[in-house]
Write a protein that holds these residues in place. Structure first.
Motif, PDB file in Angstrom:
ATOM      1  N   VAL A  47       0.834  -1.192   0.000  1.00  0.00           N
ATOM      2  CA  VAL A  47       0.000   0.000   0.000  1.00  0.00           C
ATOM      3  C   VAL A  47       0.874   1.249   0.000  1.00  0.00           C
ATOM      4  N   ILE A  48       0.492   2.215  -0.834  1.00  0.00           N
ATOM      5  CA  ILE A  48       1.132   3.533  -0.831  1.00  0.00           C
ATOM      6  C   ILE A  48       0.120   4.505  -0.233  1.00  0.00           C
ATOM      7  N   VAL A  62      -4.044   8.911 -12.359  1.00  0.00           N
ATOM      8  CA  VAL A  62      -3.457   7.671 -11.844  1.00  0.00           C
ATOM      9  C   VAL A  62      -4.537   6.597 -11.784  1.00  0.00           C
ATOM     10  N   ASN A  63      -4.263   5.472 -12.423  1.00  0.00           N
ATOM     11  CA  ASN A  63      -5.206   4.354 -12.428  1.00  0.00           C
ATOM     12  C   ASN A  63      -4.835   3.349 -11.362  1.00  0.00           C
ATOM     13  N   GLY A  64      -5.836   2.683 -10.836  1.00  0.00           N
ATOM     14  CA  GLY A  64      -5.609   1.636  -9.862  1.00  0.00           C
ATOM     15  C   GLY A  64      -6.481   1.819  -8.641  1.00  0.00           C
ATOM     16  N   PRO A  65      -6.682   0.730  -7.880  1.00  0.00           N
ATOM     17  CA  PRO A  65      -7.548   0.783  -6.708  1.00  0.00           C
ATOM     18  C   PRO A  65      -7.017   1.745  -5.647  1.00  0.00           C
ATOM     19  N   ALA A  66      -7.921   2.589  -5.131  1.00  0.00           N
ATOM     20  CA  ALA A  66      -7.545   3.559  -4.105  1.00  0.00           C
ATOM     21  C   ALA A  66      -8.734   3.804  -3.187  1.00  0.00           C
ATOM     22  N   LEU A  78      -3.474   0.471  -3.667  1.00  0.00           N
ATOM     23  CA  LEU A  78      -2.938  -0.888  -3.713  1.00  0.00           C
ATOM     24  C   LEU A  78      -1.822  -0.911  -4.744  1.00  0.00           C
ATOM     25  N   ALA A  79      -0.631  -1.293  -4.298  1.00  0.00           N
ATOM     26  CA  ALA A  79       0.562  -1.231  -5.146  1.00  0.00           C
ATOM     27  C   ALA A  79       1.175  -2.615  -5.320  1.00  0.00           C
ATOM     28  N   PRO A  80       1.917  -2.805  -6.405  1.00  0.00           N
ATOM     29  CA  PRO A  80       2.590  -4.091  -6.620  1.00  0.00           C
ATOM     30  C   PRO A  80       3.609  -4.371  -5.511  1.00  0.00           C
ATOM     31  N   LEU A 131      -3.329  -3.177 -10.160  1.00  0.00           N
ATOM     32  CA  LEU A 131      -2.819  -2.363  -9.061  1.00  0.00           C
ATOM     33  C   LEU A 131      -2.452  -0.981  -9.588  1.00  0.00           C
ATOM     34  N   VAL A 132      -2.085  -0.078  -8.702  1.00  0.00           N
ATOM     35  CA  VAL A 132      -1.790   1.295  -9.093  1.00  0.00           C
ATOM     36  C   VAL A 132      -0.527   1.362  -9.956  1.00  0.00           C
ATOM     37  N   ASP A 133      -0.529   2.290 -10.870  1.00  0.00           N
ATOM     38  CA  ASP A 133       0.675   2.620 -11.634  1.00  0.00           C
ATOM     39  C   ASP A 133       1.500   3.514 -10.716  1.00  0.00           C
ATOM     40  N   HIS A 134       2.417   2.907  -9.961  1.00  0.00           N
ATOM     41  CA  HIS A 134       3.133   3.653  -8.921  1.00  0.00           C
ATOM     42  C   HIS A 134       4.073   4.716  -9.494  1.00  0.00           C
ATOM     43  N   GLU A 135       4.525   4.551 -10.714  1.00  0.00           N
ATOM     44  CA  GLU A 135       5.375   5.580 -11.315  1.00  0.00           C
ATOM     45  C   GLU A 135       4.566   6.842 -11.618  1.00  0.00           C
ATOM     46  N   ALA A 136       3.328   6.667 -12.099  1.00  0.00           N
ATOM     47  CA  ALA A 136       2.464   7.825 -12.338  1.00  0.00           C
ATOM     48  C   ALA A 136       2.099   8.495 -11.013  1.00  0.00           C
TER      49      ALA A 136
END
Length: 188
Positions: A47-48, A62-66, A78-80, A131-136
């Protein structure tokens, strides 16, 4: 020749979330009954955590569950498991940290939002494992830190609202430190 991405197998989002617990059947039952459960990072995702302002600003890019925790004024993504994360004013929760996660169908603030209690999804999981695109998200967090509020807590690194705490020193006049009330040392 063109290639297509493999189709992701879609699961029930609640069952997918519950896999982040050592007793997934029990976690699924808790999610169904109470609308939230304490789940572990480091099993299927990490998690971030970002400040609420940053997380809400990232919604369009930013795409992904939040989910949003109004009480903590934070957004959780939710992050990889392999995400490499380091950004001031944020937290990377991994390695078995427990987090309170809403059930996938809890997508609106609770009725008593004035109390600032109750977690809910801004973007719920869809059961594909996305999961979230953590770089974005990192790019948004760095922009928010650079362009955001000028006041940041000197102890935790999170943005204002802050208060000025005057540090008294017997050797001199002391200095003013910007810190949140919760971060301020108890006065003796």
């Amino acid at each position: 020749m063109t290639t297509t991405a493999p189709r992701r197998h879609r699961k029930d989002p609640l069952a997918w979330l519950a896999e982040a617990h050592f007793h997934s059947d029990h976690a699924a039952a808790i999610l169904r009954r109470y609308g939230r459960a304490a789940l572990f990072t480091g099993i299927t995702w990490n998690v971030i955590q970002v400040p609420e302002e940053t997380g809400l600003a990232a919604r369009g890019t930013v795409n992904g569950p939040a989910w949003l925790d109004p009480y903590r004024r934070a957004v959780f993504y939710l992050a990889p498991l392999t995400a490499c994360w380091r950004a001031p004013g944020t937290a990377y929760l991994s390695g078995g940290t427990m987090v309170c996660v809403p059930a996938p169908d809890v997508c609106a603030p609770p009725p008593d939002i004035a109390a600032r209690a109750g977690v809910y999804w801004l973007t719920p999981p869809d059961g594909t494992g996305r999961l979230v695109d953590h770089e974005a998200l990192l790019a948004v967090a760095e922009t928010a830190r650079r362009d955001g509020p000028a006041l940041w807590c000197e102890i935790c690194g999170w943005p204002a609202p802050s208060v000025v705490v005057h540090e008294h020193s017997p050797d001199g006049p002391g200095y003013d430190a910007l810190v949140h009330r919760a971060c301020a040392p108890a006065e003796s």
